[in-house]
Enzyme design. Structure first.
Site, PDB file in Angstrom:
ATOM      1  N   GLY A  20      -1.355  -4.641  -1.089  1.00 44.50           N
ATOM      2  CA  GLY A  20      -1.692  -3.379  -1.759  1.00 44.50           C
ATOM      3  C   GLY A  20      -2.776  -3.566  -2.806  1.00 44.50           C
ATOM      4  CD  GLN A  21      -5.629   0.177  -6.889  1.00 44.13           C
ATOM      5  OE1 GLN A  21      -4.579   0.776  -7.133  1.00 44.13           O
ATOM      6  NE2 GLN A  21      -6.767   0.485  -7.481  1.00 44.13           N
ATOM      7  NE  ARG A  45      -0.406  -2.337   4.064  1.00 39.99           N
ATOM      8  CZ  ARG A  45      -1.419  -2.219   3.200  1.00 39.99           C
ATOM      9  NH1 ARG A  45      -2.647  -2.497   3.587  1.00 39.99           N
ATOM     10  NH2 ARG A  45      -1.219  -1.816   1.966  1.00 39.99           N
ATOM     11  CE1 TYR A 151       5.055   5.413  -7.873  1.00 37.48           C
ATOM     12  CE2 TYR A 151       3.910   6.819  -9.435  1.00 37.48           C
ATOM     13  CZ  TYR A 151       4.138   5.576  -8.897  1.00 37.48           C
ATOM     14  OH  TYR A 151       3.443   4.494  -9.379  1.00 37.48           O
ATOM     15  CE  LYS A 155       6.998   2.933  -9.578  1.00 30.17           C
ATOM     16  NZ  LYS A 155       7.260   1.538  -9.161  1.00 30.17           N
TER      17      LYS A 155
HETATM   18  C1  AKB Z   1      -0.392   7.392  -8.782  1.00 32.13           C
HETATM   19  O1  AKB Z   1      -1.386   8.108  -8.966  1.00 32.13           O
HETATM   20  O2  AKB Z   1       0.622   7.761  -8.173  1.00 32.13           O
HETATM   21  C2  AKB Z   1      -0.378   5.996  -9.390  1.00 32.13           C
HETATM   22  C3  AKB Z   1       0.265   5.966 -10.726  1.00 32.13           C
HETATM   23  C4  AKB Z   1      -0.404   6.552 -11.904  1.00 32.13           C
HETATM   24  O3  AKB Z   1       1.328   5.424 -10.858  1.00 32.13           O
HETATM   25  N1  AKB Z   1      -1.716   5.503  -9.470  1.00 32.13           N
END
Ligand code: AKB
Length: 321
Positions: A20-21, A45, A151, A155
């Site tokens: 990943g990045q 991957r 997300y 988190k």
């Molecule tokens: C996103 O944009 O979802 C991420 C983050 C700020 O955690 N880059």
């Protein structure tokens, strides 16, 4: 390379999500510091050429405990950086899958540390833990947190679980809240801050970019080198006062401000705006965060300015400035 004491302390480090990045550059930097053979890259991957050719790599599904355990035993791993996550925009499309992936991989790593199979874990959190009721600017480490994305919810829940595992079971799990991370080696996938990477590719290729966030959407951002330094600094620190996720800050900008910084080097670059659902996510996030706890505890300090970031991005993408 660091001194032998540190190498022995962190004799083998496994990066899960190394293609990943952030994972890609973390592997390369850690290999520079500790030596190639000490850093095991792994992902579902294959990774970029540099990662694949510079040291050990394992194909690994981070949701499968037996497979993770096998790799840990095979390489005698004692630290894990868990860089697997479904980011904010993509997670909104498949919320349950995102929740499952983000949480199951975290539990897997926390349990390995609880069972003393590994002795330290890094797990990334994000500015996405904040929400519309959090203060917009200079957002403190402790404040109202009401994330509105899957997300962000994962988190925030993850942060709480990390603290719980630390308090209950003595697990050494360390974490920072990443802002948008800008880099050129590997493109990010599925985030709300991705525009700030795409813009460079399009500015060079087409001299034009249509931003999915509107002109004045200011968000906290950071160049990859700073993000990697923060991560490794925290993992190496002997001065952690809080086993909770730290705010880290570098700069804040909007698409308009970034486009002007790029126009300094590509004067005919134009930006247009067509916002989409990612705008709604960005509207709930802070414009800047207060990182004084990280500065105080483990000496965090960003080094890269906006102009340096723009120059590094353009040079890195072979547009020499
Ligand atoms: C996103 O944009 O979802 C991420 C983050 C700020 O955690 N880059």
């Amino acid at each position: 390379m660091r001194d032998l004491n540190l190498i022995t302390m962190a004799s083998k480090i496994l990066i899960i999500g190394s293609s990943g990045q952030i994972g890609t550059e973390l592997v390369l930097k850690l290999r520079q510091i500790y030596g190639n053979d000490h850093i095991i890259a792994s992902d579902i991957r294959v990774g970029n050429y540099e990662v694949m050719k510079s040291g050990p790599f394992e194909i690994l599904d981070a949701t499968k405990k037996e497979d993770v355990l096998k790799v840990i035993k095979k390489h005698n791993v004692n630290q894990v950086y868990l860089m697997v996550a479904m980011l904010s925009a993509i997670a909104e499309k498949i919320p349950k899958k995102a929740w499952e992936l983000n949480m199951s991989t975290l539990f897997l790593a926390l349990d390995l540390a609880k069972e003393r199979i590994i002795n330290r874990v890094f797990w990334p959190s994000s500015i996405a833990v904040f929400g519309p009721s959090s203060p917009k600017t200079n957002t403190p480490q402790h404040t109202i947190m009401n994330p509105t994305t899957v997300y962000g919810i994962s988190k925030l829940a993850g942060e709480n679980w990390c603290e719980y595992y630390h308090n209950k079971f003595g697990v050494d799990v360390r974490s920072v809240r990443y802002p948008g991370i800008i880099s050129y080696k590997t493109i990010p996938g599925g985030g709300t801050t991705d525009y700030a990477v795409q813009i460079f590719h399009e500015a060079i290729k087409n001299k034009s970019y249509t931003s999915f966030l509107n002109a004045d959407t200011t968000l906290p951002m950071m160049y990859m080198d700073d993000a990697i330094d923060a991560t490794i600094q925290l993992m190496e620190s002997n001065n952690i006062s809080k086993y909770e996720s730290y705010n880290i800050a570098a700069m804040s900008f909007s698409p308009k401000v970034l486009s002007r910084a790029i126009q300094k080097y590509i004067p005919n670059f134009i930006i247009k705006y067509e916002d989409d659902t990612r705008q709604e996510i960005a509207n709930t996030w802070p414009q800047s965060v207060d990182d004084k706890q990280a500065c105080k505890d483990w000496g965090w300090n960003s080094k890269v300015s906006l102009d340096q970031l723009v120059r590094s991005m353009l040079n890195g993408l072979n547009y020499k400035v």
